[in-house]
Design a protein around this motif. Sequence first.
Motif, PDB file in Angstrom:
ATOM      1  N   ALA A 166       0.687  -1.298   0.113  1.00  0.00           N
ATOM      2  CA  ALA A 166       0.180  -0.070  -0.138  1.00  0.00           C
ATOM      3  C   ALA A 166       0.831   1.262   0.040  1.00  0.00           C
ATOM      4  O   ALA A 166       1.963   1.397   0.573  1.00  0.00           O
ATOM      5  CB  ALA A 166      -0.860  -0.126   1.104  1.00  0.00           C
ATOM      6  N   GLN A 167       0.193   2.319  -0.554  1.00  0.00           N
ATOM      7  CA  GLN A 167       0.947   3.621  -0.641  1.00  0.00           C
ATOM      8  C   GLN A 167       0.212   4.730  -0.462  1.00  0.00           C
ATOM      9  O   GLN A 167      -0.886   4.677  -0.522  1.00  0.00           O
ATOM     10  CB  GLN A 167       1.604   3.826  -2.173  1.00  0.00           C
ATOM     11  CG  GLN A 167       2.632   2.744  -2.449  1.00  0.00           C
ATOM     12  CD  GLN A 167       3.050   3.011  -3.978  1.00  0.00           C
ATOM     13  OE1 GLN A 167       2.442   3.891  -4.694  1.00  0.00           O
ATOM     14  NE2 GLN A 167       4.178   2.565  -4.576  1.00  0.00           N
TER      15      GLN A 167
ATOM     16  N   GLU B 154       3.288   8.473   5.563  1.00  0.00           N
ATOM     17  CA  GLU B 154       3.806   7.190   5.567  1.00  0.00           C
ATOM     18  C   GLU B 154       3.650   6.494   6.907  1.00  0.00           C
ATOM     19  O   GLU B 154       3.563   5.071   7.197  1.00  0.00           O
ATOM     20  CB  GLU B 154       5.211   6.887   4.807  1.00  0.00           C
ATOM     21  CG  GLU B 154       5.133   7.319   3.300  1.00  0.00           C
ATOM     22  CD  GLU B 154       5.047   8.725   3.096  1.00  0.00           C
ATOM     23  OE1 GLU B 154       4.648   8.966   2.115  1.00  0.00           O
ATOM     24  OE2 GLU B 154       5.338   9.448   3.840  1.00  0.00           O
ATOM     25  N   ASN B 155       3.730   7.323   7.811  1.00  0.00           N
ATOM     26  CA  ASN B 155       3.850   6.662   9.308  1.00  0.00           C
ATOM     27  C   ASN B 155       2.310   5.974   9.509  1.00  0.00           C
ATOM     28  O   ASN B 155       2.464   5.188  10.567  1.00  0.00           O
ATOM     29  CB  ASN B 155       3.775   7.808  10.293  1.00  0.00           C
ATOM     30  CG  ASN B 155       5.239   8.259  10.420  1.00  0.00           C
ATOM     31  OD1 ASN B 155       6.234   7.682   9.888  1.00  0.00           O
ATOM     32  ND2 ASN B 155       5.540   9.308  11.208  1.00  0.00           N
ATOM     33  N   MET B 156       1.161   6.458   9.040  1.00  0.00           N
ATOM     34  CA  MET B 156       0.027   5.802   9.208  1.00  0.00           C
ATOM     35  C   MET B 156       0.133   4.395   8.588  1.00  0.00           C
ATOM     36  O   MET B 156      -0.872   3.609   9.275  1.00  0.00           O
ATOM     37  CB  MET B 156      -0.890   6.678   8.330  1.00  0.00           C
ATOM     38  CG  MET B 156      -1.635   7.861   8.732  1.00  0.00           C
ATOM     39  SD  MET B 156      -2.544   8.806   7.947  1.00  0.00           S
ATOM     40  CE  MET B 156      -1.683   9.127   6.564  1.00  0.00           C
ATOM     41  N   ILE B 157       0.691   4.081   7.789  1.00  0.00           N
ATOM     42  CA  ILE B 157       0.741   2.666   7.195  1.00  0.00           C
ATOM     43  C   ILE B 157       2.010   1.832   7.539  1.00  0.00           C
ATOM     44  O   ILE B 157       2.210   0.622   6.926  1.00  0.00           O
ATOM     45  CB  ILE B 157       0.327   2.730   5.780  1.00  0.00           C
ATOM     46  CG1 ILE B 157       1.285   3.378   5.007  1.00  0.00           C
ATOM     47  CG2 ILE B 157      -1.044   3.216   5.400  1.00  0.00           C
ATOM     48  CD1 ILE B 157       1.482   3.336   3.362  1.00  0.00           C
ATOM     49  N   ASP B 158       2.822   2.228   8.379  1.00  0.00           N
ATOM     50  CA  ASP B 158       4.113   1.539   8.843  1.00  0.00           C
ATOM     51  C   ASP B 158       3.852   0.290   9.618  1.00  0.00           C
ATOM     52  O   ASP B 158       4.844  -0.416  10.062  1.00  0.00           O
ATOM     53  CB  ASP B 158       5.206   2.784   9.433  1.00  0.00           C
ATOM     54  CG  ASP B 158       4.772   3.131  10.694  1.00  0.00           C
ATOM     55  OD1 ASP B 158       3.931   2.759  11.245  1.00  0.00           O
ATOM     56  OD2 ASP B 158       5.711   4.129  11.098  1.00  0.00           O
TER      57      ASP B 158
ATOM     58  N   ILE C 234      -4.823   6.237   0.372  1.00  0.00           N
ATOM     59  CA  ILE C 234      -3.985   5.013   0.219  1.00  0.00           C
ATOM     60  C   ILE C 234      -4.395   4.452  -1.156  1.00  0.00           C
ATOM     61  O   ILE C 234      -5.571   3.948  -1.466  1.00  0.00           O
ATOM     62  CB  ILE C 234      -4.456   4.372   1.358  1.00  0.00           C
ATOM     63  CG1 ILE C 234      -4.204   4.726   2.735  1.00  0.00           C
ATOM     64  CG2 ILE C 234      -3.802   2.865   1.311  1.00  0.00           C
ATOM     65  CD1 ILE C 234      -4.636   4.317   3.943  1.00  0.00           C
ATOM     66  N   LYS C 235      -3.452   3.865  -1.785  1.00  0.00           N
ATOM     67  CA  LYS C 235      -3.845   3.002  -3.083  1.00  0.00           C
ATOM     68  C   LYS C 235      -3.231   1.548  -2.706  1.00  0.00           C
ATOM     69  O   LYS C 235      -2.032   1.386  -2.083  1.00  0.00           O
ATOM     70  CB  LYS C 235      -2.952   3.733  -4.134  1.00  0.00           C
ATOM     71  CG  LYS C 235      -2.743   2.980  -5.434  1.00  0.00           C
ATOM     72  CD  LYS C 235      -1.968   3.566  -6.528  1.00  0.00           C
ATOM     73  CE  LYS C 235      -2.137   2.921  -7.919  1.00  0.00           C
ATOM     74  NZ  LYS C 235      -3.652   3.081  -8.681  1.00  0.00           N
TER      75      LYS C 235
ATOM     76  N   ALA D 243     -12.334  -1.824  -3.708  1.00  0.00           N
ATOM     77  CA  ALA D 243     -11.647  -0.553  -3.953  1.00  0.00           C
ATOM     78  C   ALA D 243     -10.429  -0.819  -4.352  1.00  0.00           C
ATOM     79  O   ALA D 243      -9.765  -1.692  -4.335  1.00  0.00           O
ATOM     80  CB  ALA D 243     -11.814   0.042  -2.415  1.00  0.00           C
ATOM     81  N   MET D 244      -9.835   0.297  -5.086  1.00  0.00           N
ATOM     82  CA  MET D 244      -8.492   0.345  -5.576  1.00  0.00           C
ATOM     83  C   MET D 244      -7.784   1.401  -4.680  1.00  0.00           C
ATOM     84  O   MET D 244      -6.606   1.342  -4.183  1.00  0.00           O
ATOM     85  CB  MET D 244      -8.297   0.607  -6.984  1.00  0.00           C
ATOM     86  CG  MET D 244      -6.853   0.487  -7.342  1.00  0.00           C
ATOM     87  SD  MET D 244      -6.122  -0.805  -7.444  1.00  0.00           S
ATOM     88  CE  MET D 244      -4.756  -0.610  -8.340  1.00  0.00           C
ATOM     89  N   ASN D 245      -8.527   2.344  -4.234  1.00  0.00           N
ATOM     90  CA  ASN D 245      -8.134   3.688  -3.363  1.00  0.00           C
ATOM     91  C   ASN D 245      -9.008   4.011  -2.235  1.00  0.00           C
ATOM     92  O   ASN D 245     -10.374   3.753  -2.477  1.00  0.00           O
ATOM     93  CB  ASN D 245      -7.992   4.598  -4.209  1.00  0.00           C
ATOM     94  CG  ASN D 245      -7.177   4.607  -5.394  1.00  0.00           C
ATOM     95  OD1 ASN D 245      -5.879   4.454  -5.434  1.00  0.00           O
ATOM     96  ND2 ASN D 245      -7.909   4.657  -6.514  1.00  0.00           N
ATOM     97  N   LEU D 246      -8.570   4.289  -1.436  1.00  0.00           N
ATOM     98  CA  LEU D 246      -9.528   4.637  -0.167  1.00  0.00           C
ATOM     99  C   LEU D 246      -8.833   6.045   0.442  1.00  0.00           C
ATOM    100  O   LEU D 246      -7.875   6.523   0.514  1.00  0.00           O
ATOM    101  CB  LEU D 246      -9.196   3.813   1.139  1.00  0.00           C
ATOM    102  CG  LEU D 246      -9.618   4.339   2.469  1.00  0.00           C
ATOM    103  CD1 LEU D 246     -11.163   4.250   2.671  1.00  0.00           C
ATOM    104  CD2 LEU D 246      -9.203   3.548   3.826  1.00  0.00           C
TER     105      LEU D 246
END
Length: 138
Positions: A11-12, A26-30, A49-50, A109-112
Amino acid sequence: MFDLALSEAGAQIILATSSDDKYPPENMIDGKDDTFWTTCGLYPQEFIIKFTSLVSINTIQISCYNVKKLKMEVSSDDNQAFKTLAEKELQPSDSAPQSEEISGRNVKAMNLRVVIESGYDHFCAVYKICVHGNAERS
């Protein structure tokens, strides 16, 4: 089912309306509980988020601080408009992070996109966002 929003899962964060070198989006998804993204004081704030592929979302959990009203939206590919999945008003918390769980209703979904429409203070933080679901089979 696993966390589709982890950076280690591919995820990015492809958009964030504010960024600080010490507290990047990026800290939200680490996957860590002690890191966070902070906003820069104006509302609305948002991030996208993709995922690596089309996914089916079961639940979304967000851990944040000073967020008053937020909206979650999804798009099934990069060329489609976002559709509202949920809108929530969160209760204030003095010292502990706010925690909210939203049903994804197995939406594809592809993106949120998460839009923080207002906060309880000038700044707010998002510690973690977890998106539980499955990758769609092609």
